[in-house]
Write a protein that holds these residues in place. Structure first.
Motif, PDB file in Angstrom:
ATOM      1  N   UNK A 176     -24.735 -10.712 -15.043  1.00  0.00           N
ATOM      2  CA  UNK A 176     -25.716 -11.209 -14.096  1.00  0.00           C
ATOM      3  C   UNK A 176     -26.065 -12.580 -14.163  1.00  0.00           C
ATOM      4  N   UNK A 177     -26.098 -13.348 -15.478  1.00  0.00           N
ATOM      5  CA  UNK A 177     -26.394 -14.742 -15.655  1.00  0.00           C
ATOM      6  C   UNK A 177     -25.453 -15.740 -14.742  1.00  0.00           C
ATOM      7  N   UNK A 178     -23.952 -15.253 -14.791  1.00  0.00           N
ATOM      8  CA  UNK A 178     -23.115 -16.140 -14.248  1.00  0.00           C
ATOM      9  C   UNK A 178     -22.996 -15.912 -12.608  1.00  0.00           C
ATOM     10  N   UNK A 179     -23.280 -14.518 -12.170  1.00  0.00           N
ATOM     11  CA  UNK A 179     -23.359 -14.350 -10.796  1.00  0.00           C
ATOM     12  C   UNK A 179     -24.619 -15.044 -10.099  1.00  0.00           C
ATOM     13  N   UNK A 180     -25.823 -14.986 -10.930  1.00  0.00           N
ATOM     14  CA  UNK A 180     -26.854 -15.935 -10.461  1.00  0.00           C
ATOM     15  C   UNK A 180     -26.577 -17.459 -10.128  1.00  0.00           C
ATOM     16  N   UNK A 181     -25.953 -17.650 -11.183  1.00  0.00           N
ATOM     17  CA  UNK A 181     -25.581 -19.181 -11.076  1.00  0.00           C
ATOM     18  C   UNK A 181     -24.611 -19.613 -10.126  1.00  0.00           C
ATOM     19  N   UNK A 182     -23.660 -18.362  -9.787  1.00  0.00           N
ATOM     20  CA  UNK A 182     -22.606 -18.693  -8.859  1.00  0.00           C
ATOM     21  C   UNK A 182     -23.230 -18.810  -7.595  1.00  0.00           C
ATOM     22  N   UNK A 183     -24.177 -17.869  -7.045  1.00  0.00           N
ATOM     23  CA  UNK A 183     -25.042 -18.005  -5.821  1.00  0.00           C
ATOM     24  C   UNK A 183     -25.940 -19.162  -5.779  1.00  0.00           C
ATOM     25  N   UNK A 184     -26.279 -19.598  -6.706  1.00  0.00           N
ATOM     26  CA  UNK A 184     -27.237 -20.893  -6.742  1.00  0.00           C
ATOM     27  C   UNK A 184     -25.936 -22.331  -6.617  1.00  0.00           C
ATOM     28  N   UNK A 185     -24.753 -22.135  -7.152  1.00  0.00           N
ATOM     29  CA  UNK A 185     -24.035 -23.236  -6.833  1.00  0.00           C
ATOM     30  C   UNK A 185     -23.468 -23.274  -5.278  1.00  0.00           C
ATOM     31  N   UNK A 186     -23.105 -22.009  -4.999  1.00  0.00           N
ATOM     32  CA  UNK A 186     -22.688 -21.969  -3.501  1.00  0.00           C
ATOM     33  C   UNK A 186     -23.776 -22.625  -2.557  1.00  0.00           C
ATOM     34  N   UNK A 187     -25.112 -22.097  -2.787  1.00  0.00           N
ATOM     35  CA  UNK A 187     -26.177 -22.568  -2.072  1.00  0.00           C
ATOM     36  C   UNK A 187     -26.164 -24.009  -2.114  1.00  0.00           C
TER      37      UNK A 187
END
Length: 200
Positions: A176-187
């Motif tokens: 979950x944590x790394x997935x949330x971070x990934x979506x923030x990064x691509x955004x």
């Protein structure tokens, strides 16, 4: 505008019960099938071309250190054996309707591979060559896993000058944590993160 859908690595080994199964993988497969049906009906999410990738690793070597063979996997750079070419684990998940896929891409053949852009089509083209040939300007990204191959594919699409959306309800990640971070990064890199409303 020509829009492509990237379906990233919706394979048996990345869904529940697979060698690297992520929670929600089967739901993502079914949701993408609904998305493809909506596209065919001319829904808001409609696509001129559908490109699907699969990990297609060699079975007789460690694929450039991608497979952990001499020590336990660290689940960052090294992983358990998965998606070996020609095995059931490398097949698309049965919940994914692949009849609408226009271009099938295989990646990771003897080397670590995360982004769909690292693969080649069955016809021998790179993904960038396919996009350029078809005049694709916009890309939607769905699939597995959010924090690895979806992230890498979205960032590479942005680097290739395309407008990118990640459909947040049609991805699932390792954690979950790394997935949330990934979506923030691509955004932060310029992608739009949006729900398709088709996850079920």
């Amino acid at each position: 505008m020509t829009r492509a859908l990237f379906i990233v690595d919706v394979q048996n080994d990345f869904t529940e019960g697979g060698a690297l199964g992520v929670e929600g993988g089967a739901v993502v497969a079914a949701g993408i099938t609904r998305l493809l049906a909506a596209s065919a009906a001319g829904d808001d999410f409609s696509y001129d071309v559908v490109i699907a990738s699969r990990d297609w690793h060699d079975g007789d070597n460690d694929n450039g250190g991608h497979f952990a063979t001499s020590s336990p996997p660290d689940f960052v750079d090294s992983w358990p054996v998965h998606c070996v070419a020609g095995t059931p684990g490398a097949n698309y998940h049965p919940g994914l309707d692949t009849s609408a896929v226009d271009v099938h891409v295989k990646k990771g053949m003897g080397e670590p591979s995360y982004s769909l852009f690292q693969g080649v089509s069955d016809g021998g083209e790179t993904v960038l060559q396919v996009l350029d040939r078809l005049g694709v300007t916009d890309v939607d990204v769905v699939g597995l896993a959010t924090d690895y191959c979806v992230r890498a594919s979205a960032l590479d699409a942005l680097a290739a000058g395309r407008r990118v959306r990640v459909l947040s309800d049609l991805v699932a990640g390792v954690a979950l944590e790394s997935s949330v971070a990934a979506l923030r990064e691509v955004e932060a890199a310029g992608a739009v993160v949006v729900s398709s409303g088709l996850a079920g």
